[in-house]
Write a protein that holds these residues in place. Sequence first.
Motif, PDB file in Angstrom:
ATOM      1  N   GLY A 164       0.837  -1.187   0.000  1.00 38.70           N
ATOM      2  CA  GLY A 164       0.000   0.000   0.000  1.00 38.70           C
ATOM      3  C   GLY A 164       0.872   1.236   0.000  1.00 38.70           C
ATOM      4  O   GLY A 164       2.093   1.156   0.186  1.00 38.70           O
ATOM      5  N   PRO A 165       0.309   2.417  -0.216  1.00 39.03           N
ATOM      6  CA  PRO A 165       1.100   3.648  -0.291  1.00 39.03           C
ATOM      7  C   PRO A 165       1.964   3.872   0.946  1.00 39.03           C
ATOM      8  O   PRO A 165       1.552   3.565   2.066  1.00 39.03           O
ATOM      9  CB  PRO A 165       0.031   4.737  -0.426  1.00 39.03           C
ATOM     10  N   LEU A 166       3.154   4.401   0.713  1.00 42.84           N
ATOM     11  CA  LEU A 166       4.051   4.758   1.815  1.00 42.84           C
ATOM     12  C   LEU A 166       3.791   6.205   2.225  1.00 42.84           C
ATOM     13  O   LEU A 166       3.780   7.111   1.378  1.00 42.84           O
ATOM     14  CB  LEU A 166       5.509   4.617   1.393  1.00 42.84           C
ATOM     15  N   ASP A 167       3.600   6.444   3.507  1.00 41.67           N
ATOM     16  CA  ASP A 167       3.411   7.786   4.043  1.00 41.67           C
ATOM     17  C   ASP A 167       4.782   8.464   4.108  1.00 41.67           C
ATOM     18  O   ASP A 167       5.595   8.182   4.991  1.00 41.67           O
ATOM     19  CB  ASP A 167       2.778   7.698   5.437  1.00 41.67           C
ATOM     20  N   LEU A 168       5.048   9.363   3.159  1.00 44.67           N
ATOM     21  CA  LEU A 168       6.375   9.957   3.061  1.00 44.67           C
ATOM     22  C   LEU A 168       6.662  10.918   4.207  1.00 44.67           C
ATOM     23  O   LEU A 168       7.810  11.031   4.652  1.00 44.67           O
ATOM     24  CB  LEU A 168       6.526  10.661   1.713  1.00 44.67           C
ATOM     25  N   LEU A 169       5.659  11.615   4.710  1.00 44.24           N
ATOM     26  CA  LEU A 169       5.899  12.492   5.851  1.00 44.24           C
ATOM     27  C   LEU A 169       6.270  11.694   7.093  1.00 44.24           C
ATOM     28  O   LEU A 169       7.146  12.095   7.861  1.00 44.24           O
ATOM     29  CB  LEU A 169       4.667  13.358   6.128  1.00 44.24           C
ATOM     30  N   GLU A 170       5.606  10.574   7.296  1.00 44.18           N
ATOM     31  CA  GLU A 170       5.928   9.751   8.459  1.00 44.18           C
ATOM     32  C   GLU A 170       7.351   9.208   8.359  1.00 44.18           C
ATOM     33  O   GLU A 170       8.091   9.190   9.357  1.00 44.18           O
ATOM     34  CB  GLU A 170       4.932   8.601   8.585  1.00 44.18           C
TER      35      GLU A 170
END
Length: 409
Positions: A164-170
């Motif tokens: 699933g999409p990676l949360d780049l801010l996290e």
Amino acid sequence: MHTTLHADPAVAALAAAAPRLIDVRPAGEVVGELAAGGVSHAGPPIGSRAMCAPMRTALGVALAIEGRAPTAVAALALLDAGEIALHPNHDLGGVGPMSGAVTASMPVLVARDEATGRTAWCPLNEGSGKVLRYGADGPEVVQRLQWMRDVLGPALSHALAQHGPLDLLELQREALELGDECHHRTDAGSRLTHDALAPWLSAEVRRFILGNSQFFLNLAMVSAKLAMVCAEGVPGSSLVTVIARNGVEVGVQLSGTGAQWFTGPAAMPDPARLVEPYGTADMNPDLGDSAIVEVYGLGALALSASPLAAPSVGLTVDDAPQIMERLRRIAAAEHPTMRLREPQLMPALLGVDARAVVETGIRPPIHTGIAHREPGVGQIGGGVTHPPFEAFLEAVAALEGLPAEAARA
């Protein structure tokens, strides 16, 4: 702090942006101009004959791999003759480090902001040393790029589909806590990305990521570019949305002036930390789109988060407090969620205000890799550069409806 989230809708949009890495796809599937046979590069617009040697070499090699010509030399002849369309990456909604050469078959990271649906892209990171983005060529460079096209890109796409999409801010929040500044030092971010996708990656791909401490740089770049895309086009806003370098000129864009470029000469890195046996005469002037990380508020603007980044660009850890204090004077706001830990826990900076740059005379520093000015050598060190002050003067003058001559007066 020069403004607040509520004072400028562009800054509010920047703070609200939530980039997620959704896929890795061939650039031609993402960018119509590349699908049509064009090629893109870092920095503001520049003619092929006026380019620095590393960028010319990179474009020729990339086009030859693409099959546009039998050799890099022949590809450059087509480019010089105007038979291949040439575009800045930023004008196509993306970014690329150093020379930034991108062609249709190259795999690119695709990020999307869920709230707005906007997207941005960036090619994958090759690693350090003799790599295309620094103008290196030869069999090892070509073979690595072909492997990235045929193996790495599809593998990452498959892994993202499973994860699933990676949360780049996290990822960036965690990387800052672990000592990255998300530009010249991205060791922690690279490891975090590997760990997130490892269950769906082959041993070969895992080795490549673990052996490439700069892998996360390009994820930070696409994240910052997308955040800036979300903040662009706000009338009257002096938020800086682009700083980009082509090795000859540096270009600046503001939210309130849209896609208009304001340029000045590219500088040499100063300070610089060079590897033996290279000296200052070997350096190429400022190059690459990776300054988008500083435009967002990381990289050099997050120096206090990364004591190990300082010596890699010719600074010392003791320089950080004074540098950070100065930079707070040109920051657009404080980041709503990211924190810097040294000398004490404090909010990271968010964005750069061009009016504050003009009023204070403080230019945002940029952590950068240094390319050898001759093709075929590659990276020779790291340093700090500053974009030309005149570009900010002219951008702010245009924002206020004044002629460029008024900015230079």
